[in-house]
Design an enzyme around this catalytic site. Structure first.
Site, PDB file in Angstrom:
ATOM      1  N   ALA A 139       8.747  45.904   8.117  1.00 12.19           N
ATOM      2  CA  ALA A 139       9.392  45.689   6.870  1.00 12.19           C
ATOM      3  C   ALA A 139       8.022  45.257   6.008  1.00 12.19           C
ATOM      4  O   ALA A 139       8.273  44.031   5.250  1.00 12.19           O
ATOM      5  CB  ALA A 139      10.305  44.689   6.979  1.00 12.19           C
ATOM      6  N   HIS A 215       4.805  40.738  18.406  1.00 12.68           N
ATOM      7  CA  HIS A 215       5.950  41.546  18.722  1.00 12.68           C
ATOM      8  C   HIS A 215       5.634  42.748  19.596  1.00 12.68           C
ATOM      9  O   HIS A 215       5.769  43.856  18.913  1.00 12.68           O
ATOM     10  CB  HIS A 215       6.788  41.548  17.525  1.00 12.68           C
ATOM     11  CG  HIS A 215       6.354  42.121  16.296  1.00 12.68           C
ATOM     12  ND1 HIS A 215       5.653  43.122  16.132  1.00 12.68           N
ATOM     13  CD2 HIS A 215       6.530  41.850  15.072  1.00 12.68           C
ATOM     14  CE1 HIS A 215       5.402  43.403  14.971  1.00 12.68           C
ATOM     15  NE2 HIS A 215       5.978  42.494  14.201  1.00 12.68           N
ATOM     16  N   ASP A 272      10.607  35.843  15.456  1.00 15.50           N
ATOM     17  CA  ASP A 272      10.523  36.685  14.050  1.00 15.50           C
ATOM     18  C   ASP A 272      11.650  36.739  13.094  1.00 15.50           C
ATOM     19  O   ASP A 272      12.113  37.532  12.467  1.00 15.50           O
ATOM     20  CB  ASP A 272      10.171  38.268  14.615  1.00 15.50           C
ATOM     21  CG  ASP A 272       9.601  39.006  13.322  1.00 15.50           C
ATOM     22  OD1 ASP A 272       9.048  38.477  12.377  1.00 15.50           O
ATOM     23  OD2 ASP A 272       9.454  40.266  13.566  1.00 15.50           O
ATOM     24  N   GLY A 307      12.460  42.085  11.304  1.00 16.74           N
ATOM     25  CA  GLY A 307      12.588  40.557  11.627  1.00 16.74           C
ATOM     26  C   GLY A 307      13.835  40.719  12.514  1.00 16.74           C
ATOM     27  O   GLY A 307      14.218  41.713  13.199  1.00 16.74           O
TER      28      GLY A 307
END
Length: 381
Positions: A139, A215, A272, A307
Site C-alpha cells: 500500500a 513485516h 502495522d 496494513g
C-alpha cells in the site's frame, strides 16, 4: 512513591513467578520478594498476572486516526487508543507520500510529543519509506519512490528534533549501502522492506549496519531452495531482527511458528495497524489509497493487504495459541524484543530491577485490566 504489587503471576524477564510481591520505586521496578513486605503500601491484584508494557514499533494509526493525517490531534488519539490495549510505548509510523505530507507528519508527531502524550509514550518516529521499489510496494505509493538521500533524511531529522529512530528502505536502491552506513552511525535503525532484492543484496546491507526486516514475508521476495531471497536472508542472519504480523492474514499460523522457532528473541511482534483498527468493517484510506476492511482484513482495490486492524495483544495471544510457547516468552516478543531492536532494552521492555515500571495487569483470559507507565496507573477497567 514506593509501593508493592501483589499478584498471582509475574512475567519477569527470565522467568515466570507464581505469587509474591513486586516493588515499584520512584517509577521504576524494584525487587521481587515472596514474603509480605512489612509496613509497605500494597496494591492487591490477586487473581491477575503482571506483564511488562507492550511496545509497538510499527503502527500507522487506529480508531479512525492515522499518523499521515498530519495533525497533533491524530497522534494524541492514537496514543490514547492503544493504552487500554496494553501498549505503553510505540513508534508513530509514516508511509510513502509527498515531501510536503511527510514533513507535516513529522512536525505533527514532534508537536504532540512536546505537548505530552497522555496515553502510550512515543519512543521516536519510524519512516516506512519512501526509498522502496515497485514490485512489492503493497500500500505504498510508487509515485514517490526514489533513491536514498542523506541530505533529505537530515532535513527530516532536523524537523523531528532528532527523534527519527528507524527508517525502512529497499536494499537494491542506488546508494542504499552508503546511506545505511551514515544513518546507522547516527543511531538510527535501518530496516529492509518493500523490496525485490536478492539474498546477497540484503546481506550487504546488513553488513553495512541494517538490523531489521519489516513485516517478514510481506513486501519482499520469498524463500526458494535455490534462491533464499529476502525471507531467507532474514531468517538466516542472526544479527537481524524480524517483524511479524500475527493476525492470521499476513502469515499462516504454522509459518509464524516456524519464524518464531528460527528467530527466537530476534522476532518482534508488530501490528502495522491502520486507522481502521478498533473500527467496524467498511471503506477507509491509507495514505492516498482507498482500503476496504472486511472481517478485519484490510485490502486495497488491487487486492493487496493494506496494513492491518490487529491489536498487539491479540498478536501475542495468537502466537501463544499457535505455538504453545510459555506466555512470558511470547509476551517478550511484543515488549523486550522491540526494545532490543532499538537498543532500549536497558530502560524498557521487561520487568527487571531498575527499568522503567511500565506494566500491564491481565485477567485469567489475558485481557487487560489496568496499565501503568513509569509506575503510575494510566488506565483501569
Amino acid at each position: 512513591m514506593t509501593y508493592y504489587i501483589k499478584a498471582d503471576r509475574f512475567l519477569l524477564e527470565h522467568e515466570e513467578k507464581l505469587g509474591g510481591y513486586l516493588q515499584i520505586e520512584e517509577g521504576r521496578f524494584g525487587e521481587f520478594v515472596e514474603a509480605t513486605p512489612k509496613n509497605a503500601k500494597i496494591i492487591d491484584w490477586t487473581g491477575h498476572t503482571i506483564a511488562p508494557g507492550l511496545f509497538d514499533t510499527h503502527i500507522h494509526g487506529i480508531n479512525g486516526y492515522d499518523i499521515m493525517d498530519g495533525t497533533s490531534e491524530a497522534v494524541h488519539e492514537i496514543s490514547k487508543a492503544i493504552l487500554p490495549l496494553g501498549v505503553t510505548r510505540f513508534l508513530p509510523t509514516t508511509l510513502t507520500s509527498s515531501k510536503e505530507d511527510l514533513k507535516q507528519s513529522i512536525i505533527s508527531v514532534t508537536e504532540a510529543v512536546q505537548e505530552e502524550l497522555t496515553g502510550a509514550k512515543s519512543e521516536g518516529i519510524f519512516l516506512e519509506g519512501p526509498y522502496f521499489t515497485d514490485k512489492h510496494k503493497g500500500a505504498q505509493n510508487p509515485n514517490y519512490f526514489r533513491d536514498p538521500n542523506i541530505n533529505e533524511f537530515q532535513e527530516w531529522q532536523d524537523l523531528s528534533g532528532g527523534t527519527i529512530v528507524k527508517i525502512a528502505l529497499a536494499p537494491e536502491r542506488n546508494k542504499a549501502v552508503e546511506f545505511t552506513k551514515k544513518v546507522t552511525e547516527s543511531g538510527v535503525l535501518v530496516s529492509i522492506a518493500h523490496t525485490e532484492g536478492s539474498y546477497e543484496c540484503c546481506h550487504e546491507l546488513i553488513d553495512s549496519g541494517a538490523r531489521n526486516y519489516v513485516h517478514l514475508f510481506n513486501g519482499m521476495t520469498g524463500l526458494h531452495h535455490r534462491e533464499p531471497g529476502v525471507v531467507g536472508a532474514a531468517l538466516t542472519d542472526s544479527r537481524a531482527f524480524t517483524e511479524l504480523i500475527c493476525d492470521g492474514f499476513h502469515v499462516h499460523p504454522k509459518v509464524a511458528v516456524l519464524a518464531s522457532q528460527v528467530k527466537g528473541d530476534k522476532l518482534t511482534l508488530v501490528t502495522d495497524c491502520m486507522r481502521a483498527g478498533l473500527m467496524p468493517d467498511g471503506q477507509y484510506d491509507l495514505g492516498e489509497f482507498s482500503v476496504v476492511v472486511k472481517d478485519g482484513m484490510a485490502k486495497t482495490e488491487s487486492n493487496s493487504l493494506a496494513g492491518s486492524t490487529l491489536q498487539l495483544i491479540e498478536g501475542v495471544k495468537n502466537l501463544q495459541q499457535w505455538s504453545e510457547i510459555p506466555l512470558y516468552k511470547v509476551w517478550h516478543k511484543g515488549s523486550l524484543s522491540p526494545a532490543k531492536s532499538l537498543g532500549r532494552e536497558h530502560e524498557i521492555g521487561s520487568i527487571t530491577t531498575g527499568k522503567i515500571a511500565d506494566y500491564v495487569v491481565l485477567d485469567s483470559n489475558i485481557n487487560v485490566q489496568a496499565v501503568a507507565i513509569a509506575g503510575e496507573i494510566k488506565f483501569e477497567r
